[in-house]
Motif scaffolding. Structure first.
Motif, PDB file in Angstrom:
ATOM      1  N   ALA A  28      72.537  39.313  31.967  1.00 39.60           N
ATOM      2  CA  ALA A  28      72.239  38.970  33.478  1.00 39.60           C
ATOM      3  C   ALA A  28      71.400  40.270  33.900  1.00 39.60           C
ATOM      4  O   ALA A  28      70.519  39.941  34.794  1.00 39.60           O
ATOM      5  CB  ALA A  28      73.733  39.242  34.059  1.00 39.60           C
ATOM      6  N   VAL A  29      71.487  41.413  33.363  1.00 41.67           N
ATOM      7  CA  VAL A  29      70.598  42.594  34.128  1.00 41.67           C
ATOM      8  C   VAL A  29      69.320  42.741  33.550  1.00 41.67           C
ATOM      9  O   VAL A  29      68.331  42.970  34.031  1.00 41.67           O
ATOM     10  CB  VAL A  29      71.439  43.825  33.975  1.00 41.67           C
TER      11      VAL A  29
ATOM     12  N   ALA B 227      68.234  40.720  46.616  1.00 39.32           N
ATOM     13  CA  ALA B 227      68.175  41.500  45.141  1.00 39.32           C
ATOM     14  C   ALA B 227      68.872  42.691  45.357  1.00 39.32           C
ATOM     15  O   ALA B 227      69.738  43.329  44.538  1.00 39.32           O
ATOM     16  CB  ALA B 227      66.749  41.884  45.070  1.00 39.32           C
ATOM     17  N   ASP B 228      68.910  43.453  46.573  1.00 36.22           N
ATOM     18  CA  ASP B 228      69.505  44.845  46.739  1.00 36.22           C
ATOM     19  C   ASP B 228      71.017  44.705  46.652  1.00 36.22           C
ATOM     20  O   ASP B 228      71.736  45.419  45.937  1.00 36.22           O
ATOM     21  CB  ASP B 228      68.929  45.470  48.306  1.00 36.22           C
ATOM     22  N   GLN B 229      71.651  43.615  47.424  1.00 41.23           N
ATOM     23  CA  GLN B 229      72.918  43.243  47.360  1.00 41.23           C
ATOM     24  C   GLN B 229      73.305  42.966  45.938  1.00 41.23           C
ATOM     25  O   GLN B 229      74.351  43.567  45.603  1.00 41.23           O
ATOM     26  CB  GLN B 229      73.448  42.318  48.413  1.00 41.23           C
TER      27      GLN B 229
ATOM     28  N   ASP C  91      62.769  50.435  44.963  1.00 44.99           N
ATOM     29  CA  ASP C  91      63.779  51.106  44.940  1.00 44.99           C
ATOM     30  C   ASP C  91      65.008  50.204  44.192  1.00 44.99           C
ATOM     31  O   ASP C  91      65.823  50.882  43.395  1.00 44.99           O
ATOM     32  CB  ASP C  91      64.167  51.457  46.416  1.00 44.99           C
ATOM     33  N   VAL C  92      64.889  48.980  44.273  1.00 46.51           N
ATOM     34  CA  VAL C  92      65.753  47.945  43.843  1.00 46.51           C
ATOM     35  C   VAL C  92      65.573  47.966  42.253  1.00 46.51           C
ATOM     36  O   VAL C  92      66.466  48.108  41.405  1.00 46.51           O
ATOM     37  CB  VAL C  92      65.645  46.497  44.248  1.00 46.51           C
ATOM     38  N   ALA C  93      64.231  47.990  42.012  1.00 53.28           N
ATOM     39  CA  ALA C  93      63.955  48.231  40.515  1.00 53.28           C
ATOM     40  C   ALA C  93      64.480  49.484  39.819  1.00 53.28           C
ATOM     41  O   ALA C  93      65.075  49.613  38.723  1.00 53.28           O
ATOM     42  CB  ALA C  93      62.481  48.019  40.427  1.00 53.28           C
ATOM     43  N   ASP C  94      64.374  50.537  40.617  1.00 55.59           N
ATOM     44  CA  ASP C  94      65.128  51.923  39.921  1.00 55.59           C
ATOM     45  C   ASP C  94      66.454  52.056  39.695  1.00 55.59           C
ATOM     46  O   ASP C  94      66.774  52.300  38.839  1.00 55.59           O
ATOM     47  CB  ASP C  94      64.521  53.088  41.100  1.00 55.59           C
ATOM     48  N   HIS C  95      67.161  51.363  40.758  1.00 52.13           N
ATOM     49  CA  HIS C  95      68.677  50.973  40.650  1.00 52.13           C
ATOM     50  C   HIS C  95      69.067  50.271  39.423  1.00 52.13           C
ATOM     51  O   HIS C  95      69.891  50.297  38.683  1.00 52.13           O
ATOM     52  CB  HIS C  95      69.129  50.516  41.850  1.00 52.13           C
ATOM     53  N   LEU C  96      68.017  49.064  39.278  1.00 53.95           N
ATOM     54  CA  LEU C  96      68.267  48.246  38.115  1.00 53.95           C
ATOM     55  C   LEU C  96      67.740  48.775  36.804  1.00 53.95           C
ATOM     56  O   LEU C  96      68.721  48.473  35.812  1.00 53.95           O
ATOM     57  CB  LEU C  96      67.353  46.874  38.292  1.00 53.95           C
ATOM     58  N   THR C  97      67.077  49.688  36.955  1.00 51.67           N
ATOM     59  CA  THR C  97      66.693  50.432  35.508  1.00 51.67           C
ATOM     60  C   THR C  97      67.948  51.602  35.249  1.00 51.67           C
ATOM     61  O   THR C  97      68.428  51.367  33.873  1.00 51.67           O
ATOM     62  CB  THR C  97      65.405  51.521  35.701  1.00 51.67           C
TER      63      THR C  97
ATOM     64  N   PRO D 227      66.987  40.807  31.701  1.00 52.31           N
ATOM     65  CA  PRO D 227      65.700  40.268  31.818  1.00 52.31           C
ATOM     66  C   PRO D 227      65.443  40.174  33.476  1.00 52.31           C
ATOM     67  O   PRO D 227      64.256  39.901  33.906  1.00 52.31           O
ATOM     68  CB  PRO D 227      66.287  38.817  31.787  1.00 52.31           C
ATOM     69  N   LEU D 228      66.175  40.723  34.568  1.00 54.05           N
ATOM     70  CA  LEU D 228      65.731  40.921  35.842  1.00 54.05           C
ATOM     71  C   LEU D 228      64.750  42.077  36.127  1.00 54.05           C
ATOM     72  O   LEU D 228      64.385  42.103  37.266  1.00 54.05           O
ATOM     73  CB  LEU D 228      67.282  40.926  36.646  1.00 54.05           C
ATOM     74  N   LEU D 229      64.768  42.911  35.092  1.00 53.24           N
ATOM     75  CA  LEU D 229      64.026  44.163  35.412  1.00 53.24           C
ATOM     76  C   LEU D 229      62.680  43.801  35.689  1.00 53.24           C
ATOM     77  O   LEU D 229      61.618  44.466  36.417  1.00 53.24           O
ATOM     78  CB  LEU D 229      64.178  45.335  34.108  1.00 53.24           C
ATOM     79  N   ARG D 230      62.015  42.910  34.916  1.00 55.68           N
ATOM     80  CA  ARG D 230      60.547  42.722  34.920  1.00 55.68           C
ATOM     81  C   ARG D 230      60.276  41.859  36.207  1.00 55.68           C
ATOM     82  O   ARG D 230      59.438  42.390  36.857  1.00 55.68           O
ATOM     83  CB  ARG D 230      60.126  41.631  33.741  1.00 55.68           C
ATOM     84  N   PRO D 231      60.904  41.059  36.523  1.00 52.92           N
ATOM     85  CA  PRO D 231      60.743  40.499  38.003  1.00 52.92           C
ATOM     86  C   PRO D 231      60.940  41.448  39.065  1.00 52.92           C
ATOM     87  O   PRO D 231      59.777  41.257  39.982  1.00 52.92           O
ATOM     88  CB  PRO D 231      61.802  39.242  38.300  1.00 52.92           C
ATOM     89  N   MET D 232      61.519  42.161  39.028  1.00 52.34           N
ATOM     90  CA  MET D 232      61.689  43.176  40.006  1.00 52.34           C
ATOM     91  C   MET D 232      60.511  44.193  40.092  1.00 52.34           C
ATOM     92  O   MET D 232      59.915  44.609  41.163  1.00 52.34           O
ATOM     93  CB  MET D 232      63.109  44.166  40.116  1.00 52.34           C
ATOM     94  N   GLN D 233      60.035  44.616  38.920  1.00 50.39           N
ATOM     95  CA  GLN D 233      58.757  45.408  38.767  1.00 50.39           C
ATOM     96  C   GLN D 233      57.549  44.591  39.229  1.00 50.39           C
ATOM     97  O   GLN D 233      56.783  45.370  39.955  1.00 50.39           O
ATOM     98  CB  GLN D 233      58.582  45.784  37.431  1.00 50.39           C
ATOM     99  N   LEU D 234      57.628  43.487  39.034  1.00 51.94           N
ATOM    100  CA  LEU D 234      56.546  42.497  39.425  1.00 51.94           C
ATOM    101  C   LEU D 234      56.555  42.344  41.113  1.00 51.94           C
ATOM    102  O   LEU D 234      55.269  42.545  41.628  1.00 51.94           O
ATOM    103  CB  LEU D 234      56.715  41.058  39.030  1.00 51.94           C
ATOM    104  N   LEU D 235      57.676  42.439  41.540  1.00 55.08           N
ATOM    105  CA  LEU D 235      57.696  42.170  43.105  1.00 55.08           C
ATOM    106  C   LEU D 235      57.303  43.543  43.766  1.00 55.08           C
ATOM    107  O   LEU D 235      56.850  43.557  44.988  1.00 55.08           O
ATOM    108  CB  LEU D 235      59.173  42.086  43.475  1.00 55.08           C
ATOM    109  N   SER D 236      57.492  44.763  43.331  1.00 59.07           N
ATOM    110  CA  SER D 236      57.223  46.067  43.638  1.00 59.07           C
ATOM    111  C   SER D 236      55.902  46.544  43.342  1.00 59.07           C
ATOM    112  O   SER D 236      55.318  47.252  44.112  1.00 59.07           O
ATOM    113  CB  SER D 236      58.356  46.888  43.242  1.00 59.07           C
TER     114      SER D 236
END
Length: 370
Positions: A243-244, A188-190, A272-278, A246-255
């Motif tokens: 692409a970007v 996810a980070d990459q 941290d990944v969720a912050d970058h994605l935001t 819809p991925l925000l919610r899954p990253m928030q759930l994982l964090s």
């Protein structure tokens, strides 16, 4: 139900292939290919040297002391190729179907003791110049099945290879010792770091279009104000946003939400990944708004240019109306017309026409019509 029956029907031939040590399918040209790019067992963050099939790797991990996990990487597997692995690892048929068919929306789904994640990968397509048909953003997919002692990555598309990521994680055994969740975070980070690079490149294209649109008319390039280029770039940004966002919610759930297959220490890294994605999401939304403004400005400039052309045409039509009117009057067949018998009548009429036309032209010029 049909998917479950297909999986059960494929178990026997796949197990026969397991005994030969490889998951292979036969191409139409008679050659053999393997969907498994890499399969390795890791213990304390270090890769075990022996080469194992997915089934043997799973049996070794399950027979161990719980300190090992298996990481299987696949590239565009067919349903037949993936069915054996799905059966061995007990993957949910719905998730298996999504992984084989691809073209899925970014999402996170929980199935008992496993997590299925779909992540879109993005690649910026280099181009000498932006045209109305240029491809700017190329998409792919990485799907991850994450369990307590395994992670299976399924990649679709020519971009987004995980080989370098695997090598980088193997050089950091302390992180890799955290288990499959560490691999999921690294993927996810990459991918999100790739989003940032693509966003910067797209920003350059938008700046170029904006410069062309708002350049002075005398210095504008031949491509300036091209609505086709702006609309094509807007379509590419729309694909970027799909692409970007819809991925925000899954990253928030994982964090934020505790999960059995996610190590608590790794869960903090997902924040941290969720912050970058935001940040990327906000940037892409600003791209969309900016392109809307540029497109509207371009259309407004085209309307202004058309109005200016119409004013010029109208001004010249008014100028030519004077000699047309005078010539029309003197073209009437009457015996008694003013100045018909005067020696200087013809030159006088011509001078009058020229004087009136000059006066009208000067007036239009002063008012900016010509």
């Amino acid at each position: 139900m049909s998917m479950i029956r297909d999986l059960r029907a494929a178990v026997r031939p796949v197990r026969r292939r397991e005994r030969s040590g490889a998951y292979k399918s036969v191409r139409e040209d008679g050659g053999a290919r393997s969907a498994v790019v890499d399969c390795a067992v890791y213990r304390a963050g270090r890769r075990c040297s022996e080469a194992l099939s997915p089934a043997d790797a799973l049996r070794r991990v399950r027979a161990g002391d719980g300190q090992e996990f298996v990481w299987i990487g696949l590239h565009e597997p067919t349903e037949q190729e993936f069915s054996g692995i799905a059966q061995e690892f007990g993957l949910h048929p719905l998730a298996v179907e999504d992984a084989v068919q691809a073209h899925q929306r970014p999402k996170l789904e929980r199935y008992d003791d496993s997590v299925f994640t779909v992540i879109k990968t993005l690649h910026y397509v280099e181009h000498a110049e932006l045209t109305a048909s240029s491809q700017v953003v190329e998409t792919g997919e990485v799907m991850c099945f994450t369990g307590r002692d395994y992670i299976i990555t399924v990649r679709h598309g020519v971009q987004g290879s995980l080989r370098s990521l695997r090598h980088r994680l193997e050089d950091d055994p302390e992180l890799l010792a955290k288990g499959p969740s560490a691999v999921l975070h690294a993927i996810a980070d990459q991918v999100v770091d790739g989003y940032l690079a693509v966003a910067d490149a797209v920003q350059n294209d938008i700046d170029e279009v904006e410069t062309d649109v708002f350049s002075p008319p005398g210095g504008r390039s031949a491509r300036g104000g091209d609505a086709g280029r702006i609309y094509q770039l807007k379509r590419e940004v729309l694909g970027f946003k799909r692409a970007v966002s819809p991925l925000l919610r899954p990253m928030q759930l994982l964090s934020e939400r505790p999960m059995r297959v996610i190590d608590p220490d790794i869960q903090n890294y997902f924040r941290d990944v969720a912050d970058h994605l935001t940040r990327v999401t906000e940037q892409v939304l600003s791209f969309d708004d900016l392109l809307n403004s540029i497109l509207q400005a371009n259309l407004a400039q085209a309307t202004v240019a058309q109005n200016e052309d119409m004013r010029k045409i109208t001004a010249w039509a008014a100028i030519f109306a004077v000699p047309t009117m005078i010539a029309g009057i003197y073209g009437m067949n009457f015996s008694y017309m003013p100045e018909l018998e005067w020696k200087y009548g013809y030159p006088a009429v011509l001078c009058t026409i020229l004087a009136i036309c000059y006066a009208i032209h000067r007036g239009f010029k002063r008012n900016g019509w010509l």
